[in-house]
Design an enzyme around this catalytic site. Structure first.
Site, PDB file in Angstrom:
ATOM      1  N   HIS A 248       6.622   4.451  10.032  1.00  9.50           N
ATOM      2  CA  HIS A 248       6.053   4.158  11.357  1.00  9.50           C
ATOM      3  C   HIS A 248       7.227   3.813  12.264  1.00  9.50           C
ATOM      4  O   HIS A 248       8.149   3.095  11.858  1.00  9.50           O
ATOM      5  CB  HIS A 248       5.070   2.995  11.256  1.00  9.50           C
ATOM      6  CG  HIS A 248       4.412   2.612  12.556  1.00  9.50           C
ATOM      7  ND1 HIS A 248       4.034   3.538  13.516  1.00  9.50           N
ATOM      8  CD2 HIS A 248       4.059   1.390  13.068  1.00  9.50           C
ATOM      9  CE1 HIS A 248       3.475   2.911  14.537  1.00  9.50           C
ATOM     10  NE2 HIS A 248       3.487   1.609  14.284  1.00  9.50           N
TER      11      HIS A 248
ATOM     12  N   ILE B  20       7.801  -7.960  10.206  1.00 11.48           N
ATOM     13  CA  ILE B  20       8.905  -8.580   9.458  1.00 11.48           C
ATOM     14  C   ILE B  20      10.067  -7.619   9.250  1.00 11.48           C
ATOM     15  O   ILE B  20      11.108  -8.007   8.719  1.00 11.48           O
ATOM     16  CB  ILE B  20       8.431  -9.137   8.100  1.00 11.48           C
ATOM     17  CG1 ILE B  20       7.999  -8.012   7.161  1.00 11.48           C
ATOM     18  CG2 ILE B  20       7.305 -10.146   8.291  1.00 11.48           C
ATOM     19  CD1 ILE B  20       7.681  -8.504   5.752  1.00 11.48           C
TER      20      ILE B  20
ATOM     21  N   GLU C 102     -24.838   3.131   8.581  1.00 10.52           N
ATOM     22  CA  GLU C 102     -24.973   4.583   8.692  1.00 10.52           C
ATOM     23  C   GLU C 102     -23.778   5.250   9.377  1.00 10.52           C
ATOM     24  O   GLU C 102     -23.686   6.480   9.392  1.00 10.52           O
ATOM     25  CB  GLU C 102     -26.271   4.933   9.431  1.00 10.52           C
ATOM     26  CG  GLU C 102     -27.520   4.574   8.637  1.00 10.52           C
ATOM     27  CD  GLU C 102     -28.800   5.074   9.292  1.00 10.52           C
ATOM     28  OE1 GLU C 102     -28.727   5.968  10.151  1.00 10.52           O
ATOM     29  OE2 GLU C 102     -29.876   4.564   8.925  1.00 10.52           O
TER      30      GLU C 102
ATOM     31  N   SER D 255       8.680 -12.380  -4.422  1.00  7.27           N
ATOM     32  CA  SER D 255       7.588 -11.433  -4.201  1.00  7.27           C
ATOM     33  C   SER D 255       6.655 -11.341  -5.404  1.00  7.27           C
ATOM     34  O   SER D 255       7.096 -11.184  -6.549  1.00  7.27           O
ATOM     35  CB  SER D 255       8.150 -10.045  -3.893  1.00  7.27           C
ATOM     36  OG  SER D 255       7.107  -9.093  -3.837  1.00  7.27           O
TER      37      SER D 255
ATOM     38  N   SER E 245       0.818  -1.211   0.000  1.00  3.95           N
ATOM     39  CA  SER E 245       0.000   0.000   0.000  1.00  3.95           C
ATOM     40  C   SER E 245       0.856   1.266   0.000  1.00  3.95           C
ATOM     41  O   SER E 245       0.740   2.107  -0.895  1.00  3.95           O
ATOM     42  CB  SER E 245      -0.934  -0.008   1.216  1.00  3.95           C
ATOM     43  OG  SER E 245      -1.650   1.210   1.306  1.00  3.95           O
ATOM     44  N   GLN E 246       1.733   1.415   0.992  1.00  8.42           N
ATOM     45  CA  GLN E 246       2.573   2.602   1.054  1.00  8.42           C
ATOM     46  C   GLN E 246       3.728   2.530   0.060  1.00  8.42           C
ATOM     47  O   GLN E 246       4.090   3.518  -0.579  1.00  8.42           O
ATOM     48  CB  GLN E 246       3.121   2.796   2.469  1.00  8.42           C
ATOM     49  CG  GLN E 246       2.088   3.263   3.482  1.00  8.42           C
ATOM     50  CD  GLN E 246       1.630   4.686   3.245  1.00  8.42           C
ATOM     51  OE1 GLN E 246       2.341   5.514   2.677  1.00  8.42           O
ATOM     52  NE2 GLN E 246       0.412   4.991   3.671  1.00  8.42           N
TER      53      GLN E 246
END
Length: 335
Positions: free
Chosen positions: A108, A85, A231, A51, A27-28
């Protein structure tokens, strides 16, 4: 008040003639690699031969090498693989190339703050953490804007660690929106607390408890789903756009009165006391050690909890109701 930085505070000159390795292409990772590439930065992506993301990165025109090769050839190494990891990958593939003058970066602070990754002296250690999922970081960049981010320096060996991090944030697009200065400790502990007590753990459990309360009292599961889950997006969007006051301005007076008089009975002194305990477990490293141990021991407990949550009634009812909503983009959990 925390210091804030904007485009005038950054310069791509700090990255001229330098190379940046993005370790990971999830994602990043994909957003960082593509945004930096489009900003004119020399970028490569570090991925193991096995990968599944290698083909995606190569099809995007990016240079892909192994994590070890990427770390060896790059001046800046941004680690964007999952927290659990990072340490093993760092020790096996990246640490051998960590020599004076290089910069190790994170989005992070988990592994650095809790000591799972130890960086030698002479290496800058910094963080640029966009406050949005990677797909949004990329999407907003292609629209000529940027998402806000946090910046922090854990080790300033060169004397230019903040300057270099801001250059990275500029290339990423975040200085267009604003970057807030923090520390690895503050970012890590507040991020974990937000996830556990409010955004994921707190919100998910509140939704589930509300759903189960209505169903247990004899109300139809479909009605309970709409009232307690569906909602919620409408309310969150109002809060996101204008804060709590704007949400209360936008809903009915009946809803607002119920908010003031009943909300504190749900999130009460006992809830706040438990939040403080959760924060203390984060601050002492108890949660981090438990999570890393869970992964070292095969993730059996974690996977069992995941499977149990995915088969609950609120999920099966929700799946059926969402199939009726043709306006939704269908989401599927990848195996």
């Amino acid at each position: 008040m925390a210091k804030r930085f904007y485009e005038k505070d950054g310069s791509l000159a700090a990255l001229e003639g330098k190379s940046v390795a993005i370790i990971g292409y999830g994602s990043q990772g994909h957003a960082h690699a593509l945004n930096l590439r489009d900003s004119g930065i020399n970028v490569c992506v570090g991925l193991p031969a096995s990968s599944k993301s290698r083909a995606k990165a190569e099809s995007a025109g990016l240079t892909v090498v192994s994590p070890a090769e990427a770390a060896a050839q790059a001046d800046f190494i941004m680690i964007l693989v999952p927290d659990h990891i990072q340490a093993d990958l760092y020790n096996s593939d990246i640490a051998p190339s960590m020599k004076a003058g290089k910069t190790l970066m994170f989005a992070h602070g988990f592994n650095v703050h809790f000591g799972f990754i130890k960086v030698p002296e002479g290496v800058d250690v910094s963080m640029v953490a966009p406050k949005a999922p990677g797909h949004r970081v990329r999407e907003v960049f292609t629209e000529g804007q940027g998402v806000p981010a946090l910046v922090a320096v854990a080790q300033d060996a060169s004397g230019h660690a903040l300057e270099n991090a801001l250059a990275y944030a500029l290339a990423l697009g975040s200085l267009k929106a604003g970057v807030i200065e923090t520390t690895f400790k503050e970012e890590t502990e507040s991020d974990l607390f937000g996830e556990q007590a409010v955004l994921c753990g707190g919100a998910a459990e509140l939704i589930r408890a509300g759903f189960e309360t209505l169903v247990g009292a004899g109300y139809a599961p479909e009605i309970a789903y709409f009232e307690c889950l569906h909602e919620l997006k409408l309310i969150v969007d109002l809060i996101y756009e204008g804060g709590l006051s704007y949400m209360r301005y936008s809903v009915s007076d009946t809803a607002e009165y119920g908010d003031y008089t009943r909300g504190p009975r749900v999130v009460n002194d006992q809830t706040r006391a438990e939040m403080k305990k959760i924060l203390a477990e984060i601050q002492t490293g108890e949660f981090a050690r438990a999570w890393m141990a869970e992964n070292k021991n095969g993730r059996g407990g974690f996977l069992a909890m995941r499977a149990a949550q995915q088969t609950q009634q609120i999920e099966t009812v929700g799946e059926e109701l969402r199939s009726m909503m043709t306006f939704l983009k269908k989401k599927k959990i990848e195996a």
